[in-house]
Design a protein around this motif. Structure first.
Motif, mmCIF file in Angstrom:
data_model
loop_
_atom_site.group_PDB
_atom_site.id
_atom_site.type_symbol
_atom_site.label_atom_id
_atom_site.label_comp_id
_atom_site.label_asym_id
_atom_site.label_seq_id
_atom_site.Cartn_x
_atom_site.Cartn_y
_atom_site.Cartn_z
ATOM 1 N N SER A 50 0.815 -1.218 0.000
ATOM 2 C CA SER A 50 0.000 0.000 0.000
ATOM 3 C C SER A 50 0.849 1.268 0.000
ATOM 4 C CB SER A 50 -0.949 0.005 1.204
ATOM 5 O OG SER A 50 -0.222 -0.070 2.421
ATOM 6 N N SER A 51 2.012 1.240 0.645
ATOM 7 C CA SER A 51 2.892 2.417 0.667
ATOM 8 C C SER A 51 3.436 2.709 -0.726
ATOM 9 C CB SER A 51 4.046 2.199 1.641
ATOM 10 O OG SER A 51 3.586 2.088 2.969
ATOM 11 N N LEU A 52 3.857 1.664 -1.425
ATOM 12 C CA LEU A 52 4.337 1.824 -2.792
ATOM 13 C C LEU A 52 3.213 2.335 -3.683
ATOM 14 C CD1 LEU A 52 6.380 1.460 -5.101
ATOM 15 C CD2 LEU A 52 5.669 -0.946 -5.222
ATOM 16 N N ALA A 53 2.040 1.735 -3.556
ATOM 17 C CA ALA A 53 0.898 2.135 -4.380
ATOM 18 C C ALA A 53 0.556 3.601 -4.173
ATOM 19 C CB ALA A 53 -0.307 1.254 -4.069
ATOM 20 N N ALA A 54 0.544 4.043 -2.928
ATOM 21 C CA ALA A 54 0.208 5.439 -2.613
ATOM 22 C C ALA A 54 1.241 6.393 -3.200
ATOM 23 C CB ALA A 54 0.102 5.631 -1.112
ATOM 24 N N SER A 55 2.523 6.043 -3.091
ATOM 25 C CA SER A 55 3.582 6.924 -3.598
ATOM 26 C C SER A 55 3.509 7.050 -5.120
ATOM 27 C CB SER A 55 4.957 6.409 -3.181
ATOM 28 O OG SER A 55 5.253 5.167 -3.780
ATOM 29 N N VAL A 56 3.173 5.965 -5.804
ATOM 30 C CA VAL A 56 3.051 6.014 -7.267
ATOM 31 C C VAL A 56 1.843 6.852 -7.670
ATOM 32 C CG1 VAL A 56 2.561 4.651 -9.341
ATOM 33 C CG2 VAL A 56 4.234 3.820 -7.665
ATOM 34 N N ARG A 57 0.709 6.609 -7.040
ATOM 35 C CA ARG A 57 -0.516 7.322 -7.402
ATOM 36 C C ARG A 57 -0.430 8.819 -7.133
ATOM 37 N NH1 ARG A 57 -3.445 2.589 -4.515
ATOM 38 N NH2 ARG A 57 -3.736 1.103 -6.229
ATOM 39 N N ASN A 58 0.439 9.217 -6.215
ATOM 40 C CA ASN A 58 0.579 10.641 -5.883
ATOM 41 C C ASN A 58 1.489 11.394 -6.850
ATOM 42 O OD1 ASN A 58 -1.117 10.552 -3.669
ATOM 43 N ND2 ASN A 58 0.523 10.156 -2.214
ATOM 44 N N CYS A 59 2.094 10.699 -7.800
ATOM 45 C CA CYS A 59 3.028 11.349 -8.721
ATOM 46 C C CYS A 59 2.301 12.233 -9.735
ATOM 47 C CB CYS A 59 3.863 10.305 -9.452
ATOM 48 S SG CYS A 59 5.110 9.528 -8.410
ATOM 49 N N ASP A 60 2.988 13.276 -10.159
ATOM 50 C CA ASP A 60 2.433 14.196 -11.149
ATOM 51 C C ASP A 60 2.510 13.627 -12.554
ATOM 52 O OD1 ASP A 60 2.104 16.605 -9.310
ATOM 53 O OD2 ASP A 60 4.237 16.150 -9.057
ATOM 54 N N LEU A 61 3.497 12.775 -12.793
ATOM 55 C CA LEU A 61 3.695 12.186 -14.113
ATOM 56 C C LEU A 61 4.063 10.717 -13.943
ATOM 57 C CD1 LEU A 61 3.929 12.487 -17.181
ATOM 58 C CD2 LEU A 61 6.284 13.267 -16.850
ATOM 59 N N ILE A 62 3.296 9.842 -14.579
ATOM 60 C CA ILE A 62 3.506 8.396 -14.456
ATOM 61 C C ILE A 62 3.675 7.820 -15.857
ATOM 62 C CG2 ILE A 62 2.593 6.211 -13.576
ATOM 63 C CD1 ILE A 62 0.842 7.890 -11.661
ATOM 64 N N ASN A 63 4.927 7.565 -16.242
ATOM 65 C CA ASN A 63 5.203 7.014 -17.568
ATOM 66 C C ASN A 63 5.128 5.496 -17.574
ATOM 67 O OD1 ASN A 63 7.481 9.638 -18.197
ATOM 68 N ND2 ASN A 63 5.761 9.176 -19.528
ATOM 69 N N ILE A 64 4.827 4.952 -18.729
ATOM 70 C CA ILE A 64 4.747 3.496 -18.902
ATOM 71 C C ILE A 64 6.100 2.984 -19.385
ATOM 72 C CG2 ILE A 64 3.633 1.607 -20.126
ATOM 73 C CD1 ILE A 64 1.155 3.382 -20.391
ATOM 74 N N ASP A 65 6.759 2.215 -18.538
ATOM 75 C CA ASP A 65 8.035 1.599 -18.875
ATOM 76 C C ASP A 65 7.805 0.091 -18.931
ATOM 77 O OD1 ASP A 65 10.626 0.802 -19.208
ATOM 78 O OD2 ASP A 65 11.375 1.574 -17.314
ATOM 79 N N GLY A 66 8.441 -0.565 -19.864
ATOM 80 C CA GLY A 66 8.266 -2.015 -19.976
ATOM 81 C C GLY A 66 7.247 -2.342 -21.050
ATOM 82 N N MET A 67 7.667 -3.130 -22.035
ATOM 83 C CA MET A 67 6.765 -3.462 -23.138
ATOM 84 C C MET A 67 5.581 -4.295 -22.666
ATOM 85 S SD MET A 67 7.633 -1.878 -25.786
ATOM 86 C CE MET A 67 6.397 -2.662 -26.823
ATOM 87 N N GLY A 68 5.749 -5.034 -21.566
ATOM 88 C CA GLY A 68 4.629 -5.817 -21.045
ATOM 89 C C GLY A 68 3.441 -4.939 -20.685
ATOM 90 N N VAL A 69 3.719 -3.783 -20.075
ATOM 91 C CA VAL A 69 2.648 -2.860 -19.700
ATOM 92 C C VAL A 69 2.085 -2.170 -20.937
ATOM 93 C CG1 VAL A 69 2.016 -0.906 -18.241
ATOM 94 C CG2 VAL A 69 3.767 -2.505 -17.471
ATOM 95 N N VAL A 70 2.946 -1.831 -21.903
ATOM 96 C CA VAL A 70 2.476 -1.228 -23.157
ATOM 97 C C VAL A 70 1.515 -2.169 -23.862
ATOM 98 C CG1 VAL A 70 3.163 -0.457 -25.464
ATOM 99 C CG2 VAL A 70 4.514 0.220 -23.480
ATOM 100 N N TRP A 71 1.911 -3.437 -23.995
ATOM 101 C CA TRP A 71 1.047 -4.409 -24.674
ATOM 102 C C TRP A 71 -0.255 -4.622 -23.912
ATOM 103 C CZ3 TRP A 71 5.826 -8.045 -25.193
ATOM 104 C CH2 TRP A 71 6.591 -7.641 -26.283
ATOM 105 N N ALA A 72 -0.178 -4.667 -22.591
ATOM 106 C CA ALA A 72 -1.388 -4.852 -21.782
ATOM 107 C C ALA A 72 -2.337 -3.678 -21.968
ATOM 108 C CB ALA A 72 -1.010 -5.001 -20.307
ATOM 109 N N ALA A 73 -1.804 -2.463 -21.954
ATOM 110 C CA ALA A 73 -2.636 -1.276 -22.135
ATOM 111 C C ALA A 73 -3.305 -1.279 -23.504
ATOM 112 C CB ALA A 73 -1.787 -0.019 -21.970
ATOM 113 N N ARG A 74 -2.558 -1.658 -24.525
ATOM 114 C CA ARG A 74 -3.131 -1.723 -25.873
ATOM 115 C C ARG A 74 -4.203 -2.793 -25.952
ATOM 116 N NH1 ARG A 74 2.649 -1.434 -29.211
ATOM 117 N NH2 ARG A 74 3.009 0.818 -28.940
ATOM 118 N N LEU A 75 -3.955 -3.914 -25.301
ATOM 119 C CA LEU A 75 -4.932 -5.001 -25.299
ATOM 120 C C LEU A 75 -6.227 -4.575 -24.625
ATOM 121 C CD1 LEU A 75 -5.210 -7.992 -26.150
ATOM 122 C CD2 LEU A 75 -4.427 -8.635 -23.862
ATOM 123 N N LEU A 76 -6.110 -3.655 -23.674
ATOM 124 C CA LEU A 76 -7.289 -3.161 -22.958
ATOM 125 C C LEU A 76 -7.903 -1.929 -23.631
ATOM 126 C CD1 LEU A 76 -5.938 -3.616 -19.320
ATOM 127 C CD2 LEU A 76 -7.684 -5.001 -20.463
#
Length: 249
Positions: A50-76
């Protein structure tokens, strides 16, 4: 910049050029930006930390790194133009800082690695203003390191510490750091210093950087990636089911 939300994590759809321009504009106006990249491992770990999740969600800019996440986002159903790899963005931001005269601070790695990183980047970008640097083993005197960063006059701070320590550190101290931009860069300093090799370009494009790391460190990495990738596959299957059910209602 368009923001989407998948796997209960917000993400910004942007190319690396758009990202650099956006950060440069905010830094030039002295507008604080907390940045993070998300990959498969981070998304999986966020589901139980939960601490990691909160710190990520509070960021001003969240880039997608890793082709696995890119492909998943496209699939969705999301039109993601490309991955924005943390190390590539780091190098582009260092170059931008050298051109614009923005002072930078490097935090993380061993003393030797961070010194070599500074030296190599200064050699590559002679106009780069290095406001300071410090190794990543400072957990008994965090406040002292924070004050060192604050008094350095740095505008951009790069934190090369493992996840989730770097995200939690940034979230805890962001209001005291005195910088205009802060980004976690993981093991980037090890690559810049020549301690660790990066996967060939074709493996990066094919989403196989994880396999390259397993080949380099099989005993340490095989179990980690087997578990992480399996959990991510289940997360994607569930997200697809939810998306299909939602489209039929």
């Amino acid at each position: 910049m368009k923001r989407i939300n998948i796997f209960s994590c917000p993400m910004d759809i942007a190319s690396i050029d758009e990202t650099v321009d956006w950060i440069a504009d905010r830094a030039s106006r002295r507008q604080f930006t907390q940045h993070v990249v998300v990959n498969v491992a981070k998304l999986v770990n966020m589901s139980s930390d939960s601490s990691l999740a909160a710190s990520v969600r509070n960021c001003d800019l969240i880039n997608i790194d890793g082709m696995g996440v890119v492909w998943a986002a496209r699939l969705l159903g999301h039109a993601v133009p490309e991955r924005v790899a943390g190390i590539d963005l780091f190098e582009r931001l260092v170059k931008m800082s050298a051109v614009r005269g923005f002072p930078v601070f490097f935090l993380g790695g061993t003393e030797e690695v961070v010194e070599q990183t500074c030296a190599k980047l200064k050699a590559q970008f002679p106009t780069l203003k290095v406001a300071g640097f410090h190794h990543g083993y400072f957990w008994d005197d965090e406040q002292e390191v924070v004050e060192k960063i604050r008094s350095s006059g740095a505008m951009l701070l790069f934190v090369a510490i493992t996840s989730p320590k770097k995200e939690i550190f940034i979230e805890r101290w962001k209001e005291r750091l005195g910088v205009d931009f802060v980004m976690g860069v993981g093991g980037t300093f090890d690559v810049i210093a020549g301690k660790v090799r990066r996967a060939p370009k074709w493996m990066q494009m094919a989403g196989m950087e994880w396999l390259f790391r397993v080949i380099q460190e099989p005993r340490r990495m095989w179990r980690r990636y087997l578990i992480t990738n399996s959990k991510f596959a289940l997360m994607l299957i569930k997200a697809r089911i939810v998306a299909r059910v939602g489209s039929t209602i």
